[in-house]
Design a protein around this motif. Structure first.
Motif, PDB file in Angstrom:
ATOM      1  N   LYS A   1      -6.857   7.169   0.036  1.00 44.21           N
ATOM      2  CA  LYS A   1      -7.032   5.662  -0.551  1.00 44.21           C
ATOM      3  C   LYS A   1      -5.947   5.074   0.181  1.00 44.21           C
ATOM      4  CE  LYS A   1      -7.196   3.348  -5.130  1.00 44.21           C
ATOM      5  NZ  LYS A   1      -6.146   2.071  -4.868  1.00 44.21           N
TER       6      LYS A   1
ATOM      7  N   HIS B   1      -4.770   5.672   3.336  1.00 43.89           N
ATOM      8  CA  HIS B   1      -5.155   5.490   4.497  1.00 43.89           C
ATOM      9  C   HIS B   1      -6.202   4.274   4.656  1.00 43.89           C
ATOM     10  CE1 HIS B   1      -3.814   9.511   6.770  1.00 43.89           C
ATOM     11  NE2 HIS B   1      -2.932   8.895   6.321  1.00 43.89           N
ATOM     12  N   ASN B   2      -7.152   4.783   3.888  1.00 44.37           N
ATOM     13  CA  ASN B   2      -8.466   3.676   3.919  1.00 44.37           C
ATOM     14  C   ASN B   2      -8.104   2.178   3.674  1.00 44.37           C
ATOM     15  OD1 ASN B   2      -9.919   5.873   4.304  1.00 44.37           O
ATOM     16  ND2 ASN B   2     -10.482   5.914   2.105  1.00 44.37           N
ATOM     17  N   GLU B   3      -7.153   1.892   2.756  1.00 39.73           N
ATOM     18  CA  GLU B   3      -6.683   0.517   2.431  1.00 39.73           C
ATOM     19  C   GLU B   3      -5.785  -0.068   3.444  1.00 39.73           C
ATOM     20  OE1 GLU B   3      -5.466  -0.148  -1.599  1.00 39.73           O
ATOM     21  OE2 GLU B   3      -7.251   0.928  -2.546  1.00 39.73           O
ATOM     22  N   GLU B   4      -5.162   0.942   4.276  1.00 32.09           N
ATOM     23  CA  GLU B   4      -4.391   0.449   5.380  1.00 32.09           C
ATOM     24  C   GLU B   4      -4.984   0.722   6.665  1.00 32.09           C
ATOM     25  OE1 GLU B   4      -0.064   0.012   5.686  1.00 32.09           O
ATOM     26  OE2 GLU B   4      -1.277  -1.377   4.543  1.00 32.09           O
ATOM     27  N   SER B   5      -6.115   0.976   6.909  1.00 29.25           N
ATOM     28  CA  SER B   5      -6.903   1.337   7.902  1.00 29.25           C
ATOM     29  C   SER B   5      -6.260   2.312   8.987  1.00 29.25           C
ATOM     30  CB  SER B   5      -7.341  -0.200   8.841  1.00 29.25           C
ATOM     31  OG  SER B   5      -7.850  -1.030   7.908  1.00 29.25           O
ATOM     32  N   ILE B   6      -5.767   3.214   8.316  1.00 24.33           N
ATOM     33  CA  ILE B   6      -5.082   4.651   9.132  1.00 24.33           C
ATOM     34  C   ILE B   6      -6.450   5.623   9.155  1.00 24.33           C
ATOM     35  CG2 ILE B   6      -3.608   6.294   9.096  1.00 24.33           C
ATOM     36  CD1 ILE B   6      -1.807   4.401   7.546  1.00 24.33           C
ATOM     37  N   VAL B   7      -6.850   6.469  10.239  1.00 25.59           N
ATOM     38  CA  VAL B   7      -7.578   7.098  10.334  1.00 25.59           C
ATOM     39  C   VAL B   7      -7.400   8.311   9.353  1.00 25.59           C
ATOM     40  CG1 VAL B   7      -8.609   6.643  12.522  1.00 25.59           C
ATOM     41  CG2 VAL B   7      -6.705   8.222  12.446  1.00 25.59           C
ATOM     42  N   ASN B   8      -8.214   9.199   9.080  1.00 30.44           N
ATOM     43  CA  ASN B   8      -8.069  10.158   8.125  1.00 30.44           C
ATOM     44  C   ASN B   8      -8.178  11.437   9.012  1.00 30.44           C
ATOM     45  OD1 ASN B   8      -7.844   9.193   5.176  1.00 30.44           O
ATOM     46  ND2 ASN B   8      -9.914   8.287   5.580  1.00 30.44           N
TER      47      ASN B   8
ATOM     48  N   LYS C   1       1.024  -1.284  -0.112  1.00 31.72           N
ATOM     49  CA  LYS C   1      -0.050   0.157  -0.097  1.00 31.72           C
ATOM     50  C   LYS C   1       0.930   1.183  -0.049  1.00 31.72           C
ATOM     51  CE  LYS C   1      -3.793  -2.600  -0.237  1.00 31.72           C
ATOM     52  NZ  LYS C   1      -4.589  -2.746  -1.011  1.00 31.72           N
TER      53      LYS C   1
END
Lengths: 232, 232
Positions: free
Chosen positions: A103, A105-112, A43
């Motif tokens: 994208k 952040h979302n695919e790595e499950s990091i908060v935005n 990612k």
């Protein structure tokens, strides 16, 4: 307040710095960080699109758009269209670059949107869009009355320079943020990659300063006296 | 390029933002981070002096020095001395603030000068000192010839505003850097302290923007026509 110096020197130095910045950010993201990809199991390659597009798009092409009026020996109407098109490209690349960060952040499950960099970035891109739309409507099509145009011009220039400065500052902050993350995960503080990132940021700051100087100096060739930036 | 608006509104808003910034950085460093100390077994208290002095000194008092010419209904010579004294205070507080960061690093055995924030900070403080000395020699004592003064003034104003913008940007970057460190050690990304630090940085950016706007707008009271910033 203007400087009694021809803009040519500032514009020329800015081009060298722009080229250096492009090369440095590409070397960093491709050679050191593994390359760019829109879809990838790794990612971090999605993230790498972000610094490349923000620096080349919003900062460098945005800066070139700003310098158009001072640097090009063309008629005002032509320069205006180049200015507008370059800013549109900068804006679109900036939006895609921001999308890449989300994208990743979302695919790595990091908060935005928790960091200052993201907050300022959202503010800057929104204001950049508003500034572009206002400029298009007032100065290009359908165009405001001459009173509205002459009243708007200094605000357009000053707000534009402030926005550009904020974009430069936020890009530099992004370099710092990413480097702190990488160093937390073990990257050497005085290693090649750390120096590359820091010097890319220094080049970015210098590019910003030279763009601002070019706006405050004298036009390279005055084709028409009433050129938008001549009044500076 | 000037805006046909009285500086009073910008100066007034800047004062509110300055006050907010002072309160916020003190609440952060004293209430959340445990207080300020020059000597302490808990070394982080030494660090805490750094953000307080850099924000209040270099950024806020530096900004007040810049606004002097637009905001105060005094004679030019008096404003010049206030401008010079405020910048001297800003510079001294900035140097002490930087020293506190080195002292913290040394006593905690953290390496110095690896981060972009520290590099830009050193550059800014050195240029700030040079700018102050040049201003003092040319505009105050012994004073340059009138040709040198009038040639120097736009450079002094523009370089000063660029340096001030860099100081604002570097302060904001410092807030981000410290917050990333704290979050790496477990501080909640959406907690009270994180919001406080991020909003302090946002207030700092807004203060910087309003200082720049005040310089580009019309003097509150023109006592003498040749006031240094009137020409803007």
């Amino acid at each position: 307040m203007a400087i009694g110096v021809n803009a040519l020197a500032f514009v020329a130095v800015a081009q060298v710095l722009a080229l250096a910045g492009v090369v440095m950010v590409l070397v960093w993201c491709i050679y050191f960080m593994g390359g760019l990809a829109w879809e990838a199991p790794k990612k971090s390659l999605i993230f790498n699109i972000h610094p490349v597009l923000m620096l080349i798009g919003l900062v460098i092409i945005g800066g070139e758009a700003i310098m158009t009026f001072k640097a090009l020996p063309l008629k005002k109407e032509v320069k205006k269209i180049i200015h507008m098109v370059l800013h549109a490209i900068a804006l679109v690349l900036g939006i895609i670059g921001i999308y890449a960060a989300f994208k990743f952040h979302n695919e790595e499950s990091i908060v935005n949107l928790y960091s200052l960099h993201s907050w300022l970035g959202m503010g800057i891109i929104v204001l950049y869009g508003i500034q572009w739309i206002y400029g298009f409507l007032i100065f290009l099509f359908p165009g405001g009355s001459s009173a509205v145009r002459s009243e708007s011009l200094p605000w357009h220039v000053i707000l534009g320079l402030i926005l550009f400065s904020l974009a430069v500052g936020n890009a530099v902050m992004g370099f710092l943020e990413k480097l702190v993350f990488l160093e937390t995960y073990g990257l050497a503080k005085f290693g090649a990659e750390a120096y590359l990132v820091n010097f890319t940021a220094v080049v970015t700051v210098l590019y910003g300063v030279f763009v601002v100087f070019s706006v405050l100096s004298q036009p390279v060739v005055v084709v028409e006296e009433e050129s938008a930036y001549t009044a500076l």
